[in-house]
Design a protein around this motif. Structure first.
Motif, mmCIF file in Angstrom:
data_model
loop_
_atom_site.group_PDB
_atom_site.id
_atom_site.type_symbol
_atom_site.label_atom_id
_atom_site.label_comp_id
_atom_site.label_asym_id
_atom_site.label_seq_id
_atom_site.Cartn_x
_atom_site.Cartn_y
_atom_site.Cartn_z
ATOM 1 N N ARG A 199 11.532 -20.116 24.598
ATOM 2 C CA ARG A 199 12.447 -20.270 23.980
ATOM 3 C C ARG A 199 13.550 -19.311 23.823
ATOM 4 N NH1 ARG A 199 8.753 -23.688 20.084
ATOM 5 N NH2 ARG A 199 8.453 -25.620 21.383
ATOM 6 N N ARG A 200 13.235 -18.157 24.043
ATOM 7 C CA ARG A 200 14.258 -16.951 23.940
ATOM 8 C C ARG A 200 15.170 -17.365 25.089
ATOM 9 N NH1 ARG A 200 9.838 -12.885 23.260
ATOM 10 N NH2 ARG A 200 9.127 -13.523 21.196
ATOM 11 N N LYS A 201 14.734 -17.710 26.294
ATOM 12 C CA LYS A 201 15.577 -18.177 27.516
ATOM 13 C C LYS A 201 16.293 -19.266 27.453
ATOM 14 C CE LYS A 201 12.070 -16.175 30.231
ATOM 15 N NZ LYS A 201 11.101 -16.594 31.435
ATOM 16 N N VAL A 202 15.816 -20.207 26.525
ATOM 17 C CA VAL A 202 16.529 -21.542 26.718
ATOM 18 C C VAL A 202 17.250 -21.644 25.293
ATOM 19 C CG1 VAL A 202 16.176 -24.108 27.239
ATOM 20 C CG2 VAL A 202 14.661 -22.270 28.123
ATOM 21 N N GLY A 203 18.561 -21.800 25.338
ATOM 22 C CA GLY A 203 19.270 -22.183 24.107
ATOM 23 C C GLY A 203 19.337 -23.767 23.962
ATOM 24 N N MET A 204 19.322 -24.185 22.903
ATOM 25 C CA MET A 204 19.511 -25.731 22.670
ATOM 26 C C MET A 204 20.585 -26.067 21.630
ATOM 27 S SD MET A 204 16.675 -28.411 22.546
ATOM 28 C CE MET A 204 17.408 -30.388 22.687
ATOM 29 N N LEU A 224 7.393 -19.261 22.598
ATOM 30 C CA LEU A 224 8.518 -18.315 21.941
ATOM 31 C C LEU A 224 9.415 -17.619 23.071
ATOM 32 C CD1 LEU A 224 6.743 -17.293 18.722
ATOM 33 C CD2 LEU A 224 8.019 -19.149 18.987
ATOM 34 N N ALA A 225 8.302 -17.241 24.071
ATOM 35 C CA ALA A 225 9.071 -16.467 25.050
ATOM 36 C C ALA A 225 10.007 -17.123 26.104
ATOM 37 C CB ALA A 225 7.870 -15.789 26.007
ATOM 38 N N GLU A 267 12.613 -24.141 15.927
ATOM 39 C CA GLU A 267 11.592 -24.122 17.057
ATOM 40 C C GLU A 267 12.548 -23.509 18.550
ATOM 41 O OE1 GLU A 267 8.578 -26.957 18.146
ATOM 42 O OE2 GLU A 267 9.068 -27.816 16.342
ATOM 43 N N SER A 268 13.495 -24.285 18.328
ATOM 44 C CA SER A 268 14.373 -24.061 19.733
ATOM 45 C C SER A 268 15.021 -22.488 19.600
ATOM 46 C CB SER A 268 15.540 -24.996 19.980
ATOM 47 O OG SER A 268 16.659 -24.517 19.029
ATOM 48 N N LEU A 269 14.947 -21.854 18.412
ATOM 49 C CA LEU A 269 15.478 -20.529 18.209
ATOM 50 C C LEU A 269 14.384 -19.528 18.405
ATOM 51 C CD1 LEU A 269 18.226 -20.986 15.453
ATOM 52 C CD2 LEU A 269 18.552 -20.369 18.023
ATOM 53 N N ALA A 270 13.193 -20.186 18.872
ATOM 54 C CA ALA A 270 12.004 -19.304 18.991
ATOM 55 C C ALA A 270 11.363 -18.725 17.631
ATOM 56 C CB ALA A 270 12.248 -18.067 19.948
ATOM 57 N N PHE A 271 11.861 -19.345 16.565
ATOM 58 C CA PHE A 271 11.107 -18.803 15.393
ATOM 59 C C PHE A 271 9.838 -19.169 15.169
ATOM 60 C CE2 PHE A 271 15.463 -18.933 13.497
ATOM 61 C CZ PHE A 271 15.657 -17.786 12.824
ATOM 62 N N ILE A 280 12.138 -29.485 28.351
ATOM 63 C CA ILE A 280 12.346 -28.242 29.075
ATOM 64 C C ILE A 280 12.184 -26.906 28.313
ATOM 65 C CG2 ILE A 280 14.409 -26.960 30.370
ATOM 66 C CD1 ILE A 280 15.415 -29.729 31.190
ATOM 67 N N ASN A 281 12.438 -27.044 26.814
ATOM 68 C CA ASN A 281 11.927 -25.900 25.895
ATOM 69 C C ASN A 281 10.722 -26.308 25.125
ATOM 70 O OD1 ASN A 281 13.260 -27.600 24.205
ATOM 71 N ND2 ASN A 281 14.426 -26.201 23.129
ATOM 72 N N ALA A 282 9.787 -27.172 25.618
ATOM 73 C CA ALA A 282 8.614 -27.534 25.168
ATOM 74 C C ALA A 282 8.583 -28.108 23.552
ATOM 75 C CB ALA A 282 7.707 -26.335 25.312
ATOM 76 N N LEU A 283 9.838 -28.643 23.339
ATOM 77 C CA LEU A 283 9.787 -29.065 21.974
ATOM 78 C C LEU A 283 9.099 -30.456 22.000
ATOM 79 C CD1 LEU A 283 13.671 -29.259 20.814
ATOM 80 C CD2 LEU A 283 11.609 -27.784 19.926
#
Lengths: 291, 257
Positions: B93-98, B90-91, A192-196, B64-67
């Protein structure tokens, strides 16, 4: 993975660490080997043949064939019947696996209604006796159906395959759900955190890891369904058990042939299913070590 | 970075905080984990969130990344409202790495594949370009030569550096680190912290949840101390560590240092 097995220290070795402090490493599984026939097995099988065959022979008068001769004479027919059992098991497994995979994915899907329906279907077919499902399929499915003006007959054995695939589907559905649930939630979070997207996560990350986990229970299921295919004799499909009883009748219904003939059927299934069972066990042990 | 002001950024300009949290609240059942948290992170800043276990640090960073969806409050990442039912997750999370405490690498793929998967399948970028970038990232985290290794064949510290490289491969604007050294052997903690420090020094915006006080002091521009779901005290590392005001901070630092 390729770590060398820990060397066993002799108590005499000076400075040997205390055994209780050594990290526990389960022994590596032996490479898969076909179950070896040992002397004891041969004795057992020979004994069985002698007792059964001997009893039969003792009861047989000179004019009649011995049990072994009867089996030998009808062997092609019986083997044809056994082949039919295998065919039905393979087809119902294929059908059930495909349907079960779909049902299992619906069970863990995002749509709440579909999830409920898939769960209910899984529970219904999983908790019904296989024979009842078989009857259900035999009598609910028409003996022929019409597609684009062509009338296609639906032979009994095809209906039986559908009947057997129902419990396979339900059990497969649970295998899929269980395997997905057994993966650590961190895999989902990372994806999820990788935008999959959810679909990408499922097909690229979750399911590939589940295949390994699903294989042993799936093979177990196959073994069970293979043995269950003899139930098709109850609804009149000409598989091995049906043919065995026909052979028995053709030989005059001699009571002394009952045990050898059905014993032979049993032996065929055992020789087919036991290696599968052993291989499943081997895979289970190997995957446990590699988790 | 040219990607900072596309239309979806709601007129965000680099002089505003890259990330702004205002009165964020979150409950799990009857337990309120975040009781109104507010903080700002400027672009290029590294902040550390410290505090006792169960004080809501991990939940905070996951919001912060909506998890983790929040109950009320405002979270803006480059001006984009995270607490919005229509949010394109998804947009965001493309900007926020975790990066996670348990690495969470994909065990069925090699280290290089782990790094390449998201750019290939999520961003649909060209394979050759992605592979070149992935190899460069492997070298950056000092793992050149381990490209073909599976996660199970790597040490914890190596896995965690692959996880960092995997997050960086998406070219995020901000990196979230959730107790990334907590599961590591003491010897391998250093190599991971070194990688993070280099990132922070290169100007990557970093939000770290950590128990490494020494590291926090050296790397962070700003420290936030959370306890029982609120930010008790915050400030630059020097004043925070040398002159804590709040008794709860004093007690916590007294136990740790």
């Amino acid at each position: 993975m390729s770590a060398p097995p820990p060397r066993r220290l002799e108590p005499s070795e000076a400075g040997a660490p205390l055994a209780v402090l050594l990290p526990f490493r389960p022994p590596p599984p032996a490479a898969f080997a076909w179950p070896r026939l040992r002397l004891v097995h041969l004795v057992g099988i020979a004994g069985l043949v002698l007792v059964v065959g001997g009893a039969a022979h003792a009861q047989a008068s000179g004019a009649r064939l011995s049990a072994l001769e009867v089996i030998w004479r009808w062997l092609p027919l019986l083997m044809w019947g056994f082949g039919f059992n295998i065919l039905m098991s393979v087809l119902s497994m294929a059908l059930g696996t495909a349907a079960g995979l779909g049902l299992g994915l619906l069970q863990i899907g995002e749509n709440r209604l579909l999830r409920r329906v898939a769960w209910a279907a899984t529970q219904f077919f999983r908790n019904s006796p296989w024979l009842v499902l078989l009857f259900f399929a035999m009598f609910m499915i028409p003996f022929q159906f019409t597609v684009f003006g062509h009338t296609m007959p639906l032979p009994d054995w095809v209906k039986a395959v559908i009947g057997f695939s129902l419990p396979v589907m339900a059990n497969m559905s649970e295998i899929v759900r269980g395997a997905v649930a057994s993966l650590p939630s961190g895999q989902w979070e990372a994806a999820e955190s990788l935008a999959f997207s959810r679909r990408q996560t499922m097909w690229r990350i979750i399911l590939p890891q589940c295949v390994k986990r699903m294989l042993p229970p799936w093979m177990n299921l196959y073994s069970l369904i293979t043995m269950a295919t003899v139930q098709a004799s109850i609804v009149g499909v000409s598989e091995m058990l049906t043919l065995t009883s026909q052979v028995h009748a053709a030989e005059g219904g001699r009571p002394d042939l009952l045990a050898p003939l059905y014993g032979f059927a049993m032996l065929c299934f055992f020789l087919y299913c036991y290696p599968i069972e052993r291989f499943t066990l081997y895979l289970e042990r190997r995957f446990q070590l590699n988790q | 970075m040219a990607a900072l002001s596309p239309p979806e950024d709601f007129g965000w300009t680099p002089d505003q905080p890259l990330i702004r949290l205002v009165d964020v609240r979150k409950s799990f059942g009857a337990i309120e984990v975040l009781k109104g948290v507010s903080l700002d992170v400027a672009k290029g800043e590294a902040i550390c969130i410290i505090g006792p276990s169960g004080s809501g640090k991990s939940t905070l960073i996951r919001c912060i990344n909506a998890l983790v969806p929040i109950d009320s409050g405002t979270i803006r990442v480059e001006g984009q409202e995270v607490n919005d039912p229509d949010l394109d997750k998804l947009a965001l999370r493309r900007k926020v790495g975790m990066v996670f405490q348990q690495y969470n690498l994909f065990p069925h793929r090699t280290a290089l594949d782990n790094i390449m998967m998201a750019p290939l399948h999520v961003l649909k970028q060209d394979r050759r370009e992605v592979e070149a970038r992935a190899r460069a990232l492997m070298a950056k985290v000092r793992l050149a030569g381990k490209e073909k290794a599976y996660p199970g064949e790597l040490s914890g510290g190596q896995q965690q550096r692959v996880a960092i490289a995997r997050a960086l491969a998406m070219r995020p604007d901000v990196m979230l680190f959730d107790e990334v050294t907590a599961a590591l052997d003491p010897e391998t903690v250093k190599e991971v912290l070194l990688t993070i420090r280099e990132l922070a020094e290169e100007g990557m915006t970093c939000i770290l949840v950590t128990h490494e006080m020494g590291f926090a002091r050296e790397v962070a521009d700003h420290i936030y101390f959370t306890d029982a779901g609120v930010i008790v005290e915050h400030g630059p590392p020097a004043s925070f560590f040398d002159d804590p005001r709040d008794p709860r901070t004093q007690a916590f630092l007294g136990q740790i240092l």
